[in-house]
Design an enzyme around this catalytic site. Structure first.
Site, PDB file in Angstrom:
ATOM      1  N   HIS A 130       0.847  -1.207   0.000  1.00  0.00           N
ATOM      2  CA  HIS A 130       0.000   0.000   0.000  1.00  0.00           C
ATOM      3  C   HIS A 130       0.879   1.253   0.000  1.00  0.00           C
ATOM      4  O   HIS A 130       0.653   2.189  -0.771  1.00  0.00           O
ATOM      5  CB  HIS A 130      -0.878   0.067   1.262  1.00  0.00           C
ATOM      6  CG  HIS A 130      -1.892  -1.012   1.410  1.00  0.00           C
ATOM      7  ND1 HIS A 130      -2.062  -1.720   2.569  1.00  0.00           N
ATOM      8  CD2 HIS A 130      -2.827  -1.485   0.541  1.00  0.00           C
ATOM      9  CE1 HIS A 130      -3.061  -2.579   2.426  1.00  0.00           C
ATOM     10  NE2 HIS A 130      -3.536  -2.470   1.202  1.00  0.00           N
ATOM     11  N   LYS A 172     -16.688  -6.122   6.825  1.00  0.00           N
ATOM     12  CA  LYS A 172     -15.598  -7.048   7.173  1.00  0.00           C
ATOM     13  C   LYS A 172     -15.246  -6.905   8.648  1.00  0.00           C
ATOM     14  O   LYS A 172     -15.219  -5.784   9.168  1.00  0.00           O
ATOM     15  CB  LYS A 172     -14.321  -6.683   6.392  1.00  0.00           C
ATOM     16  CG  LYS A 172     -14.352  -6.954   4.919  1.00  0.00           C
ATOM     17  CD  LYS A 172     -12.953  -6.674   4.361  1.00  0.00           C
ATOM     18  CE  LYS A 172     -12.920  -6.496   2.870  1.00  0.00           C
ATOM     19  NZ  LYS A 172     -11.633  -5.984   2.391  1.00  0.00           N
ATOM     20  N   ARG A 191      -2.208  -5.782  -8.018  1.00  0.00           N
ATOM     21  CA  ARG A 191      -1.099  -6.716  -7.782  1.00  0.00           C
ATOM     22  C   ARG A 191      -1.008  -7.769  -8.862  1.00  0.00           C
ATOM     23  O   ARG A 191       0.059  -8.208  -9.245  1.00  0.00           O
ATOM     24  CB  ARG A 191      -1.274  -7.412  -6.425  1.00  0.00           C
ATOM     25  CG  ARG A 191      -1.075  -6.508  -5.252  1.00  0.00           C
ATOM     26  CD  ARG A 191      -1.590  -7.143  -4.006  1.00  0.00           C
ATOM     27  NE  ARG A 191      -3.023  -7.371  -4.091  1.00  0.00           N
ATOM     28  CZ  ARG A 191      -3.796  -7.746  -3.091  1.00  0.00           C
ATOM     29  NH1 ARG A 191      -3.273  -7.984  -1.911  1.00  0.00           N
ATOM     30  NH2 ARG A 191      -5.094  -7.913  -3.244  1.00  0.00           N
ATOM     31  N   SER A 238      -2.921  -7.460   3.350  1.00  0.00           N
ATOM     32  CA  SER A 238      -3.085  -7.265   4.797  1.00  0.00           C
ATOM     33  C   SER A 238      -3.401  -8.607   5.457  1.00  0.00           C
ATOM     34  O   SER A 238      -2.880  -8.914   6.534  1.00  0.00           O
ATOM     35  CB  SER A 238      -4.218  -6.284   5.082  1.00  0.00           C
ATOM     36  OG  SER A 238      -3.940  -5.036   4.525  1.00  0.00           O
TER      37      SER A 238
HETATM   38  O1  PNS Z   1      -9.238  -2.496   0.951  1.00  0.00           O
HETATM   39  P1  PNS Z   1     -10.563  -2.876   0.355  1.00  0.00           P
HETATM   40  O2  PNS Z   1     -11.439  -3.518   1.412  1.00  0.00           O
HETATM   41  O3  PNS Z   1     -10.433  -3.700  -0.891  1.00  0.00           O
HETATM   42  O4  PNS Z   1     -11.273  -1.493  -0.080  1.00  0.00           O
HETATM   43  C1  PNS Z   1     -12.535  -1.495  -0.682  1.00  0.00           C
HETATM   44  C2  PNS Z   1     -13.097  -0.056  -0.755  1.00  0.00           C
HETATM   45  C3  PNS Z   1     -13.083   0.606   0.594  1.00  0.00           C
HETATM   46  C4  PNS Z   1     -12.291   0.760  -1.724  1.00  0.00           C
HETATM   47  C5  PNS Z   1     -14.560  -0.193  -1.289  1.00  0.00           C
HETATM   48  O5  PNS Z   1     -15.224  -1.187  -0.557  1.00  0.00           O
HETATM   49  C6  PNS Z   1     -15.358   1.095  -1.201  1.00  0.00           C
HETATM   50  O6  PNS Z   1     -15.085   2.047  -1.891  1.00  0.00           O
HETATM   51  N1  PNS Z   1     -16.352   1.089  -0.308  1.00  0.00           N
HETATM   52  C7  PNS Z   1     -17.195   2.242  -0.031  1.00  0.00           C
HETATM   53  C8  PNS Z   1     -18.633   1.980  -0.447  1.00  0.00           C
HETATM   54  C9  PNS Z   1     -18.789   2.221  -1.935  1.00  0.00           C
HETATM   55  O7  PNS Z   1     -18.541   3.300  -2.443  1.00  0.00           O
HETATM   56  N2  PNS Z   1     -19.256   1.184  -2.661  1.00  0.00           N
HETATM   57  C10 PNS Z   1     -19.461   1.276  -4.073  1.00  0.00           C
HETATM   58  C11 PNS Z   1     -18.174   1.060  -4.879  1.00  0.00           C
HETATM   59  S1  PNS Z   1     -17.525  -0.543  -4.565  1.00  0.00           S
END
Ligand code: PNS
Length: 168
Positions: free
Chosen positions: A24, A48, A97, A134
């Site tokens: 990251h 999560k 990745r 992670s």
């Molecule tokens: O590290 P992660 O868990 O892969 O991150 C995922 C994240 C936070 C980028 C994604 O879940 C997100 O943007 N969530 C906010 C809710 C949202 O906007 N959802 C619609 C697009 S997925």
């Protein structure tokens, strides 16, 4: 390193960051070379289960990025595009990745574009960290393995402390 072709503007690197890894961090730092300002945003309302609280994750991220004046750490709740609107951020930067990341990331990118015209830039991850997540770092730390070279030093200490605390 010289940055050829600075792009400028503000971008967001969103995620769970439970906890932040060196993979990251590599994406944040490379983004900070290309853009004027990088907002690292931790999702608050994730379904999560997490090892670190949002406040702990923010603290770990803030410490790991303290040498970079144009990297800001914060959190957001709700839709990422609403956070982008509220901060006048027009683009998201995500690290990729491997091909296995691509399906889900493309889906999110297309959705965010459809919802609010927010663009996503994909940055190819440093191959040194292409295996790293992670979850992997947590798994290694949980069973007493060394996470040196996987996570920033402050996160190493936090992982050790967290698993020691969870045992008691
Ligand atoms: O590290 P992660 O868990 O892969 O991150 C995922 C994240 C936070 C980028 C994604 O879940 C997100 O943007 N969530 C906010 C809710 C949202 O906007 N959802 C619609 C697009 S997925």
């Amino acid at each position: 390193m010289n940055s050829i072709g600075h792009l400028g503007g503000t971008v967001v690197c969103p995620g769970s960051f439970d906890p932040v890894t060196l993979g990251h961090l590599d994406v944040f730092v490379r983004s900070a070379e290309k853009f004027d300002h990088v907002v690292v945003a931790v999702l608050e309302n994730s379904t999560k289960t997490s090892l670190f609280t949002v406040a702990e994750r923010i603290q770990l991220l803030t410490n790991a990025t303290r040498d970079f004046t144009n990297i800001e750490v914060t959190s957001f709740a709700g839709l990422l595009v609403d956070f982008c609107k509220s901060r006048n951020i027009s683009a998201i930067v995500k690290g990729l990745r491997a091909v296995s990341d691509f399906d889900y990331e493309l889906q999110m990118a297309q959705l965010n574009h459809q919802l609010a015209n927010v663009e996503t830039f994909f940055m190819s991850s440093n191959p040194t960290y292409s295996f790293l997540s992670s979850s992997m770092a947590k798994e290694v730390a949980k069973y007493g393995g060394s996470v040196k070279g996987l996570v920033p030093e402050n996160v190493e200490d936090a992982l050790i402390a967290k698993f020691k605390a969870n045992k008691n």
